[in-house]
Design a protein around this motif. Structure first.
Motif, PDB file in Angstrom:
ATOM      1  N   GLN A  30       0.808  -1.212   0.000  1.00  0.00           N
ATOM      2  CA  GLN A  30       0.000   0.000   0.000  1.00  0.00           C
ATOM      3  C   GLN A  30       0.843   1.264   0.000  1.00  0.00           C
ATOM      4  OE1 GLN A  30      -3.376   1.424  -0.039  1.00  0.00           O
ATOM      5  NE2 GLN A  30      -3.083  -0.299  -1.381  1.00  0.00           N
ATOM      6  N   ALA A  31       0.195   2.373  -0.361  1.00  0.00           N
ATOM      7  CA  ALA A  31       0.867   3.672  -0.311  1.00  0.00           C
ATOM      8  C   ALA A  31       1.387   3.906   1.107  1.00  0.00           C
ATOM      9  CB  ALA A  31      -0.113   4.786  -0.709  1.00  0.00           C
ATOM     10  N   ALA A  32       2.613   4.427   1.206  1.00  0.00           N
ATOM     11  CA  ALA A  32       3.306   4.496   2.494  1.00  0.00           C
ATOM     12  C   ALA A  32       2.875   5.702   3.323  1.00  0.00           C
ATOM     13  CB  ALA A  32       4.816   4.536   2.262  1.00  0.00           C
ATOM     14  N   TYR A  33       1.684   5.600   3.912  1.00  0.00           N
ATOM     15  CA  TYR A  33       1.271   6.557   4.931  1.00  0.00           C
ATOM     16  C   TYR A  33       0.310   5.855   5.885  1.00  0.00           C
ATOM     17  CZ  TYR A  33      -3.120   7.343   2.325  1.00  0.00           C
ATOM     18  OH  TYR A  33      -4.313   7.190   1.679  1.00  0.00           O
ATOM     19  N   GLY A  34       0.124   6.457   7.058  1.00  0.00           N
ATOM     20  CA  GLY A  34      -0.715   5.816   8.064  1.00  0.00           C
ATOM     21  C   GLY A  34      -0.079   4.547   8.593  1.00  0.00           C
ATOM     22  N   ARG A  35      -0.904   3.542   8.819  1.00  0.00           N
ATOM     23  CA  ARG A  35      -0.408   2.287   9.389  1.00  0.00           C
ATOM     24  C   ARG A  35       0.499   1.518   8.443  1.00  0.00           C
ATOM     25  NH1 ARG A  35      -6.000  -0.348  10.528  1.00  0.00           N
ATOM     26  NH2 ARG A  35      -6.451   1.878  10.706  1.00  0.00           N
ATOM     27  N   HIS A  36       0.513   1.908   7.180  1.00  0.00           N
ATOM     28  CA  HIS A  36       1.355   1.209   6.195  1.00  0.00           C
ATOM     29  C   HIS A  36       2.684   1.914   5.957  1.00  0.00           C
ATOM     30  CE1 HIS A  36      -2.130  -1.272   5.451  1.00  0.00           C
ATOM     31  NE2 HIS A  36      -2.841  -0.188   5.213  1.00  0.00           N
ATOM     32  N   MET A  45       8.193  14.863   6.314  1.00  0.00           N
ATOM     33  CA  MET A  45       6.867  14.557   6.826  1.00  0.00           C
ATOM     34  C   MET A  45       6.076  15.837   7.093  1.00  0.00           C
ATOM     35  SD  MET A  45       7.197  11.305   6.784  1.00  0.00           S
ATOM     36  CE  MET A  45       5.765  10.720   7.665  1.00  0.00           C
ATOM     37  N   VAL A  46       4.782  15.743   6.903  1.00  0.00           N
ATOM     38  CA  VAL A  46       3.873  16.866   7.143  1.00  0.00           C
ATOM     39  C   VAL A  46       2.823  16.409   8.144  1.00  0.00           C
ATOM     40  CG1 VAL A  46       2.288  18.515   6.075  1.00  0.00           C
ATOM     41  CG2 VAL A  46       4.206  17.600   4.756  1.00  0.00           C
ATOM     42  N   PRO A  47       2.510  17.195   9.164  1.00  0.00           N
ATOM     43  CA  PRO A  47       1.454  16.811  10.107  1.00  0.00           C
ATOM     44  C   PRO A  47       0.156  16.483   9.377  1.00  0.00           C
ATOM     45  CG  PRO A  47       2.638  18.733  10.912  1.00  0.00           C
ATOM     46  CD  PRO A  47       3.131  18.477   9.509  1.00  0.00           C
ATOM     47  N   ALA A  51      -1.566  18.336   6.176  1.00  0.00           N
ATOM     48  CA  ALA A  51      -1.571  17.620   4.900  1.00  0.00           C
ATOM     49  C   ALA A  51      -2.982  17.497   4.331  1.00  0.00           C
ATOM     50  CB  ALA A  51      -0.951  16.238   5.083  1.00  0.00           C
ATOM     51  N   TRP A  52      -3.931  17.064   5.161  1.00  0.00           N
ATOM     52  CA  TRP A  52      -5.307  16.921   4.680  1.00  0.00           C
ATOM     53  C   TRP A  52      -5.879  18.261   4.227  1.00  0.00           C
ATOM     54  CZ3 TRP A  52      -7.889  12.887   3.098  1.00  0.00           C
ATOM     55  CH2 TRP A  52      -7.537  11.616   3.550  1.00  0.00           C
ATOM     56  N   GLN A 103      -1.435   9.954  11.584  1.00  0.00           N
ATOM     57  CA  GLN A 103       0.010  10.141  11.630  1.00  0.00           C
ATOM     58  C   GLN A 103       0.458  11.097  10.525  1.00  0.00           C
ATOM     59  OE1 GLN A 103       2.209   6.445  11.738  1.00  0.00           O
ATOM     60  NE2 GLN A 103       0.584   5.396  12.835  1.00  0.00           N
ATOM     61  N   PRO A 104       1.657  11.708  10.671  1.00  0.00           N
ATOM     62  CA  PRO A 104       2.175  12.603   9.624  1.00  0.00           C
ATOM     63  C   PRO A 104       2.295  11.904   8.270  1.00  0.00           C
ATOM     64  CG  PRO A 104       3.437  12.839  11.646  1.00  0.00           C
ATOM     65  CD  PRO A 104       2.533  11.657  11.857  1.00  0.00           C
ATOM     66  N   PHE A 105       2.170  12.682   7.210  1.00  0.00           N
ATOM     67  CA  PHE A 105       2.255  12.198   5.836  1.00  0.00           C
ATOM     68  C   PHE A 105       3.637  12.491   5.258  1.00  0.00           C
ATOM     69  CE2 PHE A 105      -1.977  11.461   6.057  1.00  0.00           C
ATOM     70  CZ  PHE A 105      -2.783  11.669   4.942  1.00  0.00           C
ATOM     71  N   PRO A 106       4.136  11.654   4.374  1.00  0.00           N
ATOM     72  CA  PRO A 106       5.260  12.087   3.523  1.00  0.00           C
ATOM     73  C   PRO A 106       4.771  13.209   2.602  1.00  0.00           C
ATOM     74  CG  PRO A 106       5.007   9.706   3.474  1.00  0.00           C
ATOM     75  CD  PRO A 106       3.788  10.248   4.150  1.00  0.00           C
ATOM     76  N   VAL A 107       5.601  14.189   2.389  1.00  0.00           N
ATOM     77  CA  VAL A 107       5.193  15.325   1.569  1.00  0.00           C
ATOM     78  C   VAL A 107       4.875  14.886   0.137  1.00  0.00           C
ATOM     79  CG1 VAL A 107       7.538  15.970   0.829  1.00  0.00           C
ATOM     80  CG2 VAL A 107       5.755  17.731   1.007  1.00  0.00           C
ATOM     81  N   SER A 108       5.513  13.807  -0.327  1.00  0.00           N
ATOM     82  CA  SER A 108       5.245  13.308  -1.681  1.00  0.00           C
ATOM     83  C   SER A 108       3.810  12.794  -1.810  1.00  0.00           C
ATOM     84  CB  SER A 108       6.234  12.194  -2.035  1.00  0.00           C
ATOM     85  OG  SER A 108       6.140  11.127  -1.104  1.00  0.00           O
ATOM     86  N   VAL A 109       3.312  12.117  -0.771  1.00  0.00           N
ATOM     87  CA  VAL A 109       1.929  11.625  -0.780  1.00  0.00           C
ATOM     88  C   VAL A 109       0.960  12.798  -0.778  1.00  0.00           C
ATOM     89  CG1 VAL A 109       0.205  10.328   0.534  1.00  0.00           C
ATOM     90  CG2 VAL A 109       2.531   9.446   0.325  1.00  0.00           C
ATOM     91  N   MET A 110       1.254  13.806   0.037  1.00  0.00           N
ATOM     92  CA  MET A 110       0.408  14.996   0.083  1.00  0.00           C
ATOM     93  C   MET A 110       0.378  15.701  -1.276  1.00  0.00           C
ATOM     94  SD  MET A 110       0.831  18.490   2.331  1.00  0.00           S
ATOM     95  CE  MET A 110       2.019  19.150   1.145  1.00  0.00           C
ATOM     96  N   ALA A 111       1.526  15.811  -1.924  1.00  0.00           N
ATOM     97  CA  ALA A 111       1.604  16.500  -3.211  1.00  0.00           C
ATOM     98  C   ALA A 111       0.810  15.761  -4.285  1.00  0.00           C
ATOM     99  CB  ALA A 111       3.062  16.643  -3.638  1.00  0.00           C
ATOM    100  N   LEU A 112       0.941  14.446  -4.340  1.00  0.00           N
ATOM    101  CA  LEU A 112       0.196  13.660  -5.324  1.00  0.00           C
ATOM    102  C   LEU A 112      -1.308  13.762  -5.081  1.00  0.00           C
ATOM    103  CD1 LEU A 112       2.422  10.460  -5.628  1.00  0.00           C
ATOM    104  CD2 LEU A 112       2.029  12.198  -7.385  1.00  0.00           C
ATOM    105  N   SER A 113      -1.702  13.732  -3.821  1.00  0.00           N
ATOM    106  CA  SER A 113      -3.121  13.871  -3.492  1.00  0.00           C
ATOM    107  C   SER A 113      -3.629  15.246  -3.892  1.00  0.00           C
ATOM    108  CB  SER A 113      -3.341  13.643  -1.996  1.00  0.00           C
ATOM    109  OG  SER A 113      -2.953  12.336  -1.620  1.00  0.00           O
ATOM    110  N   GLY A 114      -2.795  16.280  -3.688  1.00  0.00           N
ATOM    111  CA  GLY A 114      -3.171  17.625  -4.087  1.00  0.00           C
ATOM    112  C   GLY A 114      -3.353  17.755  -5.590  1.00  0.00           C
TER     113      GLY A 114
END
Length: 252
Positions: A30-36, A45-47, A51-52, A103-114
């Protein structure tokens, strides 16, 4: 503004393709954020709350901007659909983001979601404002009414499920617990199930390729995540209910 039909079709087909590629990519992990999250390499990392808020904001602001710039704000039925779309992202941007204890997000995950939210906001906003051909009879039709009822049912499930998850842990507590209550009695990903119901309800009400594309993309993204959440619970809790499914009650 003119309807850029070819752009709408390309963006919609691109979203369908992106969903399929995501499904293929995350068959085994899975995408590497949260429990994964796996700390195999350093990441910025972004809080979670920040991030949301930042990643969901474009899907709210862009349709609102398009509405402001549009000089042909049309039928009531079309307006309700666009405001329904914005309501989902208003909740995600200003309510969920402030309440989450994730949990905090990797900034890359936040950017892709954005990027996805920007893409989705423009696609749905432009289509509904400038391309959709709805008359007054459409907003009284069974597809429109059924779709909106399904959407708001899904939103209620999603919000209630998020409430259950938030209250599983005390502030600053990081241990995972078994969720119970609501649709969590039937599926591990009740919050995900609610969001899928939302988007497929929106697709029914809109009856369009752009709406179908976001529903299918959500299924391709949420489906694997719900499966891995379900497997996580089964691996970490010996007393996890065996009859509980991953995403769809009694089926999957």
């Amino acid at each position: 503004m003119h309807c850029y039909e070819s752009v709408v079709n390309y963006l919609s087909c691109g979203m369908l393709l992106a969903g399929l590629l995501n499904l293929i990519k995350h068959r085994k992990a899975q995408a590497a954020y949260g429990r994964h999250m796996k700390f195999t390499s350093p990441a910025i990392m972004v809080p979670a709350r920040v991030a949301w808020f930042l990643q969901e904001m474009p899907a709210l602001l862009l349709p609102l901007l398009l509405m402001h710039l549009s000089h042909q704000y049309s039928t009531m039925g079309r307006a309700i659909l666009l405001k329904t779309f914005c309501l989902h992202y208003f909740h995600r941007t200003f309510v969920y983001s402030l309440l989450t204890r994730g949990q905090p997000f990797p900034v890359s995950v936040m950017a892709l979601s954005g990027v996805f939210c920007l893409w989705n906001g423009f696609l749905q906003g432009h289509y509904l404002l400038h391309c959709a051909q709805f008359d007054e009879e459409w907003s009284a039709g069974y597809r429109y009414i059924t779709g909106l009822l399904v959407f708001y049912t899904g939103m209620a499930i999603n919000i209630h499920s998020d409430y259950i998850l938030r209250n599983l842990r005390k502030p600053k507590e990081t241990v995972y617990k078994i969720p119970a209550g609501g649709l969590f009695e039937y599926v591990s990903g009740a919050n995900y199930f609610g969001e899928l119901v939302e988007w497929f309800g929106y697709a029914i009400a809109t009856w369009s390729l752009p709406a179908l594309s976001v529903a299918v993309f959500s299924l391709c993204f949420i489906g694997p995540r719900a499966y891995y959440h379900h497997r996580f619970y089964e691996e970490h809790f010996k007393d996890y209910p065996r009859f509980r499914k991953a995403l769809i009650p009694f089926i999957f």
